[in-house]
Design a protein around this motif. Structure first.
Motif, short mmCIF file in Angstrom:
data_model
loop_
_atom_site.label_atom_id
_atom_site.label_comp_id
_atom_site.label_asym_id
_atom_site.label_seq_id
_atom_site.Cartn_x
_atom_site.Cartn_y
_atom_site.Cartn_z
N ILE A 137 39.30 -3.26 63.54
CA ILE A 137 37.87 -2.64 63.29
C ILE A 137 38.42 -0.95 62.57
O ILE A 137 38.93 -0.44 63.21
CB ILE A 137 37.15 -2.37 64.78
N GLN A 138 37.70 -0.92 61.59
CA GLN A 138 37.83 0.38 60.81
C GLN A 138 36.43 1.33 61.40
O GLN A 138 35.34 1.21 60.98
CB GLN A 138 37.77 0.25 59.26
N LEU A 171 34.29 8.33 68.71
CA LEU A 171 34.91 7.76 70.19
C LEU A 171 34.14 6.72 70.68
O LEU A 171 34.81 6.08 71.52
CB LEU A 171 35.14 9.20 70.88
N GLY A 172 32.87 6.67 70.67
CA GLY A 172 32.04 5.72 71.32
C GLY A 172 32.76 4.43 70.82
O GLY A 172 33.06 3.32 71.43
N ALA A 173 32.79 4.17 69.51
CA ALA A 173 33.28 2.99 68.57
C ALA A 173 34.69 2.88 69.11
O ALA A 173 35.15 1.57 69.48
CB ALA A 173 33.13 3.25 67.12
N HIS A 174 35.43 3.94 69.23
CA HIS A 174 36.82 3.66 69.62
C HIS A 174 36.97 3.18 70.75
O HIS A 174 37.94 2.25 71.22
CB HIS A 174 37.59 5.10 69.37
N GLU A 175 36.47 3.74 71.87
CA GLU A 175 36.46 3.13 73.30
C GLU A 175 35.99 1.48 73.22
O GLU A 175 36.68 0.81 73.73
CB GLU A 175 35.60 3.78 74.28
N ALA A 213 31.84 -8.16 59.19
CA ALA A 213 30.67 -7.58 59.97
C ALA A 213 30.78 -5.96 59.71
O ALA A 213 31.86 -5.34 59.55
CB ALA A 213 30.95 -7.88 61.29
N ALA A 214 29.61 -5.41 59.81
CA ALA A 214 29.25 -4.09 59.95
C ALA A 214 28.40 -3.59 61.06
O ALA A 214 27.49 -4.17 61.17
CB ALA A 214 29.00 -3.54 58.46
N ILE A 215 29.02 -2.89 61.76
CA ILE A 215 28.08 -2.24 62.92
C ILE A 215 27.83 -0.68 62.49
O ILE A 215 28.38 0.13 62.71
CB ILE A 215 29.04 -2.11 64.21
N LEU A 234 33.55 -2.97 60.07
CA LEU A 234 33.50 -1.64 59.64
C LEU A 234 32.44 -0.98 60.73
O LEU A 234 31.45 -1.42 61.04
CB LEU A 234 32.80 -1.45 58.37
N ALA A 235 32.71 0.29 61.16
CA ALA A 235 31.79 0.87 62.15
C ALA A 235 31.56 2.17 61.33
O ALA A 235 32.38 3.01 61.19
CB ALA A 235 32.13 1.02 63.55
N CYS A 236 29.91 2.46 61.05
CA CYS A 236 29.76 3.86 60.54
C CYS A 236 28.20 3.78 60.38
O CYS A 236 27.49 2.88 61.00
CB CYS A 236 30.45 3.96 59.15
N THR A 237 27.63 4.95 59.56
CA THR A 237 26.29 4.90 59.49
C THR A 237 25.98 4.12 58.40
O THR A 237 26.64 3.74 57.27
CB THR A 237 25.72 6.33 59.24
N PRO A 238 24.68 3.49 58.28
CA PRO A 238 24.18 2.77 56.85
C PRO A 238 24.31 3.24 55.83
O PRO A 238 25.04 2.56 54.84
CB PRO A 238 22.78 2.39 57.46
#
Length: 441
Positions: free
Chosen positions: A137-138, A150-154, A215-217, A186-190
């Motif tokens: 997960i990037q 840090l939320g995504a990290h946890e 997937a992208a969160i 991928l986890a970031c803003t749209p």
């Protein structure tokens, strides 16, 4: 294989519990949280005493209406630690805070158990997009006081995934690492996901074919269905929405599953209410109102009936994924970012919805507000797709007129539309700034 057959659970016994079992769990946890608030936070003791209510009066979730509301201003007034139930030097492991650009920052503390619960909530989203211990997960949310990174990290830790903690910015390096390391989530803003996609294309990649992303969160800002489709097309991913706010926890309060039809609320940790913004009375499922949350398991920073100012609704019916946790709709706006233009109430997201069907333009836009002779003036600047021919003046004029007509029809206000060339508007690596209000300058 159907979407339901592909569905993965992180905590299946929680995510599929019966309504009766959930009601009992919420009721038990609500009493414990109210007791914690009353015993350890003077603000809540004063508020409850003023209403003539004691913790013992809360027998179940049905008694929620007896409790006081909490506002962002209450958190600001309590700066920095006035709404903590635990001494900051005792078991508090981490502090997060808002930017405080319009007053004192809102500060939230987390014990280790709070952090574990937060990680579990985000891990559910990772599972819902098919991720787990085999995933990379990037994380391209900002790390720091902002809760996104840090939320995504946890969540990555709890799910067992391999974490690539990129943070936001340095987009070309993001693309290079995504390619070299084989990131699949991928986890970031749209808005940043779109910038990553466009940058990758500029660098000669075809993200949908060259990368391993599946997937992208995406969260932290409103985004339209059209923007979702553009991200999915360019990156070759399934893009899901995740919701959260630092005051309540951070990202993971609710999240979409593969059905992409509403965000399942982590109801074992939070009670959601949808209330009429004027009367603060509940509205029926399916109707829009203000989102109000009560935390059930937070040890350090519990909140009773926190008014988020976000506008959403509860989606009725069952989800095809099999989860029984209720679904909230994607955020349609905020009561405090509502624009009043010539007496008409308008949300910035309505502009994005209005331009979504115009294939000649992209989701990159700005709303400029000014005054002329005491009248509000509105200009929408929107970028075209790369192959739009700017030499055809009539085509530009026709497009501007058609978009202006659509805005007039849907928003009931007159808007000057300016068609601008690709990449002429400022890009953001975090939350996109859509509105420039010069009326008070």
């Amino acid at each position: 294989m159907t979407a339901k057959e592909q569905e993965r659970y992180y905590q299946q016994e929680i995510e599929t519990m019966s309504p009766e079992a959930l009601f009992a769990l919420q009721s038990e946890r609500l009493l414990a949280s109210v007791t914690n608030c009353y015993a350890n936070i003077p603000f809540y003791k004063r508020s409850m005493d003023a209403m003539g209510v004691k913790p013992g009066d809360i027998g179940s979730v049905e008694d929620l209406g007896k409790l006081p509301f909490t506002t962002k201003q209450d958190l600001r007034n309590a700066y920095p630690f006035g709404l903590f139930a635990i001494d900051v030097r005792d078991r508090v492991q981490r502090l997060h805070a808002s930017s405080g650009t319009t007053g004192n920052a809102t500060v939230c503390g987390y014990t280790q158990q709070d952090i574990n619960n937060w990680g579990d909530c985000f891990a559910r989203t990772i599972a819902q997009v098919g991720g787990g211990s085999e995933s990379i997960i990037q994380i391209a949310y900002g790390y720091g006081l902002f809760t996104g990174g840090l939320g995504a990290h946890e969540g990555g830790i709890r799910s067992g995934a391999t974490i690539l903690p990129m943070g936001s910015g340095n987009t070309r390096r993001q693309v290079q690492m995504m390619n070299d390391f084989g990131s699949d989530i991928l986890a970031c803003t749209p808005s940043y996901a779109l910038l990553i996609a466009d940058t990758a294309i500029e660098m000669g990649y075809d993200p949908a074919k060259d990368f391993k992303l599946s997937a992208a969160i995406l969260g932290a800002e409103p985004w339209s269905q059209g923007m979702r489709e553009e991200i999915e097309d360019k990156l070759g991913v399934m893009a899901v929405d995740i919701y959260g706010l630092s005051e309540v926890m951070g990202p993971g309060v609710s999240c979409e599953c593969r059905a992409q039809n509403g965000l399942h609320v982590a109801e074992d940790h939070f009670i959601i209410e949808i209330l009429d913004p004027e009367t603060l009375k509940p509205v029926p499922d399916g109707e829009f109102g203000e989102v109000v949350f009560t935390t059930l398991t937070k040890e350090c920073s519990p909140l009773l009936r926190y008014q988020t100012r976000d506008i959403s609704r509860i989606l009725p019916g069952e989800c095809s994924c099999g989860r029984t946790l209720r679904r909230m709709d994607r955020i349609s706006g905020r009561t405090d970012d509502m624009l009043i233009i010539r007496g008409v109430n308008v949300f910035p997201s309505q502009f994005q919805q209005a331009i979504a069907d115009f294939i000649e333009v992209t989701n990159h836009y700005e709303i400029i507000l000014t005054k002329k002779d005491q009248l509000d003036m509105v200009e929408l600047r929107v970028e075209t797709v790369p192959d739009f021919d700017f030499d055809e003046i009539r085509r530009i004029e026709s497009l501007q007129q058609r978009i202006a007509a659509e805005l007039k029809s849907s928003l009931q206000i007159s808007v000057k539309v300016s068609i601008v060339e690709p990449k002429s508007l400022v890009r953001s690596t975090g939350k996109a700034k859509r509105v420039i209000d010069e009326r008070q300058l």
